[in-house]
Design an enzyme around this catalytic site. Structure first.
Site, PDB file in Angstrom:
ATOM      1  N   ASN A 142       0.748  -1.195   0.059  1.00  0.00           N
ATOM      2  CA  ASN A 142      -0.004  -0.210   0.049  1.00  0.00           C
ATOM      3  C   ASN A 142       0.875   1.144   0.201  1.00  0.00           C
ATOM      4  O   ASN A 142       0.340   2.344  -0.408  1.00  0.00           O
ATOM      5  CB  ASN A 142      -1.020  -0.205   1.091  1.00  0.00           C
ATOM      6  CG  ASN A 142      -0.462   0.005   2.480  1.00  0.00           C
ATOM      7  OD1 ASN A 142       0.644  -0.310   2.752  1.00  0.00           O
ATOM      8  ND2 ASN A 142      -1.216   0.302   3.562  1.00  0.00           N
ATOM      9  N   GLU A 238       5.170  -3.749  12.004  1.00  0.00           N
ATOM     10  CA  GLU A 238       3.738  -2.776  11.623  1.00  0.00           C
ATOM     11  C   GLU A 238       2.879  -3.487  11.363  1.00  0.00           C
ATOM     12  O   GLU A 238       3.079  -3.819   9.797  1.00  0.00           O
ATOM     13  CB  GLU A 238       4.259  -1.600  10.755  1.00  0.00           C
ATOM     14  CG  GLU A 238       4.802  -0.575  11.538  1.00  0.00           C
ATOM     15  CD  GLU A 238       4.984   0.428  10.326  1.00  0.00           C
ATOM     16  OE1 GLU A 238       6.034   0.801   9.983  1.00  0.00           O
ATOM     17  OE2 GLU A 238       3.875   1.108   9.854  1.00  0.00           O
ATOM     18  N   CYS A 272      -3.398   0.462   6.901  1.00  0.00           N
ATOM     19  CA  CYS A 272      -3.506  -0.237   8.286  1.00  0.00           C
ATOM     20  C   CYS A 272      -4.220   0.822   9.213  1.00  0.00           C
ATOM     21  O   CYS A 272      -5.027   0.320  10.224  1.00  0.00           O
ATOM     22  CB  CYS A 272      -2.035  -0.539   8.812  1.00  0.00           C
ATOM     23  SG  CYS A 272      -1.042   0.890   8.801  1.00  0.00           S
TER      24      CYS A 272
HETATM   25  P1  NAP Z   1       1.776  -9.076   3.463  1.00  0.00           P
HETATM   26  O1  NAP Z   1       0.736 -10.077   2.478  1.00  0.00           O
HETATM   27  O2  NAP Z   1       1.681  -9.542   4.942  1.00  0.00           O
HETATM   28  O3  NAP Z   1       3.050  -8.719   2.640  1.00  0.00           O
HETATM   29  C1  NAP Z   1       3.731  -7.930   3.181  1.00  0.00           C
HETATM   30  C2  NAP Z   1       5.287  -7.884   2.773  1.00  0.00           C
HETATM   31  O4  NAP Z   1       5.683  -9.232   3.213  1.00  0.00           O
HETATM   32  C3  NAP Z   1       5.311  -8.217   1.186  1.00  0.00           C
HETATM   33  O5  NAP Z   1       6.398  -7.906   0.856  1.00  0.00           O
HETATM   34  C4  NAP Z   1       5.183  -9.685   0.982  1.00  0.00           C
HETATM   35  O6  NAP Z   1       5.949  -9.990  -0.134  1.00  0.00           O
HETATM   36  C5  NAP Z   1       6.189 -10.146   2.125  1.00  0.00           C
HETATM   37  N1  NAP Z   1       5.981 -11.644   2.562  1.00  0.00           N
HETATM   38  C6  NAP Z   1       4.914 -12.487   2.396  1.00  0.00           C
HETATM   39  N2  NAP Z   1       5.424 -13.657   3.085  1.00  0.00           N
HETATM   40  C7  NAP Z   1       6.371 -13.454   3.697  1.00  0.00           C
HETATM   41  C8  NAP Z   1       7.440 -14.359   4.195  1.00  0.00           C
HETATM   42  N3  NAP Z   1       6.766 -15.744   4.550  1.00  0.00           N
HETATM   43  N4  NAP Z   1       8.196 -14.050   4.917  1.00  0.00           N
HETATM   44  C9  NAP Z   1       8.979 -12.697   4.625  1.00  0.00           C
HETATM   45  N5  NAP Z   1       8.239 -11.839   3.828  1.00  0.00           N
HETATM   46  C10 NAP Z   1       7.062 -12.132   3.473  1.00  0.00           C
HETATM   47  O7  NAP Z   1       0.862  -7.662   3.606  1.00  0.00           O
HETATM   48  P2  NAP Z   1       0.227  -6.877   2.203  1.00  0.00           P
HETATM   49  O8  NAP Z   1      -0.985  -7.642   1.910  1.00  0.00           O
HETATM   50  O9  NAP Z   1       1.210  -6.241   1.495  1.00  0.00           O
HETATM   51  O10 NAP Z   1      -0.385  -5.546   2.943  1.00  0.00           O
HETATM   52  C11 NAP Z   1      -1.565  -5.560   3.884  1.00  0.00           C
HETATM   53  C12 NAP Z   1      -1.436  -5.861   5.414  1.00  0.00           C
HETATM   54  O11 NAP Z   1      -0.434  -5.155   5.780  1.00  0.00           O
HETATM   55  C13 NAP Z   1      -2.567  -5.537   6.282  1.00  0.00           C
HETATM   56  O12 NAP Z   1      -2.873  -6.277   7.285  1.00  0.00           O
HETATM   57  C14 NAP Z   1      -2.440  -4.101   6.751  1.00  0.00           C
HETATM   58  O13 NAP Z   1      -3.071  -3.679   7.968  1.00  0.00           O
HETATM   59  C15 NAP Z   1      -0.858  -4.273   7.085  1.00  0.00           C
HETATM   60  N6  NAP Z   1      -0.066  -2.875   7.007  1.00  0.00           N
HETATM   61  C16 NAP Z   1       0.099  -2.470   8.039  1.00  0.00           C
HETATM   62  C17 NAP Z   1       0.925  -1.567   8.416  1.00  0.00           C
HETATM   63  C18 NAP Z   1       1.132  -0.718   9.346  1.00  0.00           C
HETATM   64  O14 NAP Z   1       1.676   0.439   9.533  1.00  0.00           O
HETATM   65  N7  NAP Z   1       0.625  -1.200  10.564  1.00  0.00           N
HETATM   66  C19 NAP Z   1       0.909  -0.446   7.170  1.00  0.00           C
HETATM   67  C20 NAP Z   1       0.659  -1.158   5.776  1.00  0.00           C
HETATM   68  C21 NAP Z   1       0.261  -2.531   5.831  1.00  0.00           C
HETATM   69  P3  NAP Z   1       4.756 -10.583  -1.501  1.00  0.00           P
HETATM   70  O15 NAP Z   1       4.333  -9.059  -1.924  1.00  0.00           O
HETATM   71  O16 NAP Z   1       6.056 -11.172  -2.401  1.00  0.00           O
HETATM   72  O17 NAP Z   1       3.915 -11.439  -0.833  1.00  0.00           O
HETATM   73  O1  G3P Z   2      -0.819   1.356   6.130  1.00  0.00           O
HETATM   74  C1  G3P Z   2       0.314   1.951   6.296  1.00  0.00           C
HETATM   75  C2  G3P Z   2       0.518   2.666   7.328  1.00  0.00           C
HETATM   76  O2  G3P Z   2       1.722   2.867   7.856  1.00  0.00           O
HETATM   77  C3  G3P Z   2      -0.382   3.907   7.586  1.00  0.00           C
HETATM   78  O3  G3P Z   2       0.020   5.173   6.828  1.00  0.00           O
HETATM   79  O4  G3P Z   2      -0.159   7.550   6.652  1.00  0.00           O
HETATM   80  O5  G3P Z   2      -1.771   5.980   5.674  1.00  0.00           O
HETATM   81  O6  G3P Z   2      -1.722   6.468   7.887  1.00  0.00           O
HETATM   82  P1  G3P Z   2      -0.928   6.354   6.696  1.00  0.00           P
END
Ligand code: NAP
Ligand code: G3P
Length: 462
Positions: A142, A238, A272
């Site tokens: 994202n 995060e 997120c």
């Molecule tokens: P994701 O599926 O967990 O992927 C995040 C990253 O991890 C990607 O680069 C992914 O690579 C990699 N990855 C996947 N499997 C892995 C493994 N086994 N070992 C190491 N790395 C691995 O998350 P997303 O779909 O990109 O993002 C959505 C989620 O992220 C939501 O739950 C959202 O709330 C959370 N998020 C949280 C924050 C925060 O600041 N708290 C910010 C942004 C997003 P690939 O793309 O190659 O699968």
């Molecule tokens: O989902 C990414 C997280 O870090 C949120 O960033 O700037 O959209 O609140 P923001």
């Protein structure tokens, strides 16, 4: 480049187009990237701090020079509007500059032994802040540039080297940000970008014995898996959220509705920190819902190329998840206020009233444009609902009574509470953290820098 000759096509989420392709690196190549970072680290740490800062300033300038090109790819790869993509680059350049400034101020410490009873006179501890070594940065789709840069910059200013595993959907944008760093003069081996599916190469990276710190942003399940693999090193996570907006009886409802609509639906809810549930005091529920409905009606739905607010979700699986949450809630008696339309992966912004605790939409993170409204009797019930979530990222409280807001804020089990504003990460020098299933450790420029160094203590005896 990969010797495997295997590539991954990056498909545009909102139109039939292959945006480009990236190497599907092998596990061996991922391991080699870590070793390359390890080889470069000592030399990089020996570069004077002001020169490392200089590289970051040059990187920020280069990011801005390349802004149009990178923004185009962010839009095509992750379906973010061009304006939002440009804002992501601008924000990243600001973050890199601030990190350079903050990093230059990171000093050590001196502790006198005679402050402690029984210590030999004349003993002094010099505490230096030294890099950890190789930092593994893993970023989500994202914010493919901003959430890569926010890990790489603090690592580099503190003398670490980096292996960056960008999201597959977003890899090209992240590679362009890396190109900007190399154009700025980054020495070889200091930043190593590894492309390929996390499911294929993630384990090799996260369990590699030469990785000394992992900074990850993404889903909670992935974060937990990484924690299990990591080798007794600092892990900063995060993760997901289910941020509530608590609206009390005395709230400025116009303001609350404006902030909630923007908080819940910007980038189609794929943040997120998006507001993911509204906990509203029963007496003001009807007027608030009407204001929310009007605000949602004004959102433009369509293509990011037309500057729409609501754009197709990242993939079909993500859209299916949101559709199912909506359908199940309606089957279980929720009332549809607006939305529940789908066109491919485009989900129209949806507002549900009468959501109860039996419904999945009350608890799960949709990562899409659906907002459940839960009516509560009073503050106590709002706090109970808020804290019953497995997540603990942020919460908003809308009220004119600051004392009561502060009292509620104290009791909310989250990383940050926003008063009369939407939930969000920025400004990026504020500490940013989630508790419970929302994360581990603290980010934000200063905190990220502190996480990527350790104490090195030298004791002097006069
Ligand atoms: P994701 O599926 O967990 O992927 C995040 C990253 O991890 C990607 O680069 C992914 O690579 C990699 N990855 C996947 N499997 C892995 C493994 N086994 N070992 C190491 N790395 C691995 O998350 P997303 O779909 O990109 O993002 C959505 C989620 O992220 C939501 O739950 C959202 O709330 C959370 N998020 C949280 C924050 C925060 O600041 N708290 C910010 C942004 C997003 P690939 O793309 O190659 O699968
Ligand atoms: O989902 C990414 C997280 O870090 C949120 O960033 O700037 O959209 O609140 P923001």
């Amino acid at each position: 480049m990969s010797n495997s000759s295997r590539y991954i096509d990056i498909h545009c989420p909102y139109k039939p187009l292959v945006v480009g392709r990236v190497p599907a690196m092998t596990a061996d190549e991922a391991g080699s990237a870590v070793l390359s970072a390890e080889r470069a680290q000592k030399l990089w740490a020996a570069v004077p701090l002001h020169e490392r800062a200089g590289l970051l300033y040059a990187w920020a300038d280069e990011l801005q020079r390349m802004a149009d090109e990178i923004a185009e790819f962010i839009m095509l790869e992750v379906g973010k509007s061009r304006a939002a993509a440009l804002a992501e680059i601008e924000r990243s350049a600001d973050l890199v500059r601030h990190t350079a400034e903050e990093g230059r101020r990171l000093g050590g410490e001196l502790i006198r032994g005679d402050a402690y009873p029984g210590s030999k006179p004349g003993k002094t501890a010099l505490i230096d802040k030294v890099p950890l070594g190789v930092v593994l940065a893993i970023s989500p789709f994202n914010y493919p540039v901003n959430l890569s840069v926010s890990k790489v910059a603090p690592a580099l200013i503190t003398g670490n080297t980096v292996v960056l595993k960008p999201p597959t959907q977003g890899s090209i944008s992240a590679l362009l940000a890396a190109r900007a760093l190399h154009r700025a003069g980054c020495p070889p081996g200091v930043l190593n970008v590894v492309t390929g599916r996390g499911a294929d190469i993630g384990d090799v990276l996260t369990s590699h014995t030469s990785v000394r710190c992992i900074s990850f942003t993404g889903g909670t399940a992935t974060g937990r898996a990484i924690c299990r693999k990591a080798n007794m090193i600092p892990v900063i996570l995060e993760l997901g959220g289910k941020d509530p907006a608590i609206v009390l009886e005395d709230a400025d409802l116009q303001l609350a509705a404006r902030e909630i609509v923007s908080g819940a639906f910007s980038y189609s809810g794929q943040r997120c920190t998006a507001i993911k549930r509204v906990l509203v005091a029963e007496p003001v529920a009807e007027p608030l819902i009407e204001l929310l409905r009007c605000g949602i009606e004004r959102l433009r739905v369509g293509s990011p190329e037309e500057q729409a607010d609501i754009t197709p979700l990242i993939d079909t699986q993500a859209a299916d998840k949101v559709s199912n949450l909506i359908r199940e809630a309606l089957d279980e008696g929720a009332r549809l206020i607006i939305g529940n339309r789908r066109d491919g992966n485009l989900i129209y912004p949806t507002l549900l009233d009468g959501v109860t605790e039996r419904m999945r939409v009350a608890w799960e993170e949709p990562f899409g444009p659906v907002l459940p409204v839960i009516r509560v009797r009073d503050e106590e019930e709002a706090i109970r609902w808020a804290n019953a979530s497995e997540f603990g990222l942020q919460a908003s409280i809308f009220t004119r009574d600051v004392q009561s807001a502060l009292a509620i804020a104290k009791r909310l089990e989250v990383g940050s509470v926003q008063l009369n504003r939407r939930t969000e990460r920025g400004p990026d020098h504020f500490p940013f953290l989630g508790i419970k299933s929302s994360g581990l450790g603290v980010q934000g420029i200063r905190r990220s820098i502190e996480t990527m160094v350790r104490d090195k203590v030298t004791v002097l005896q006069e």
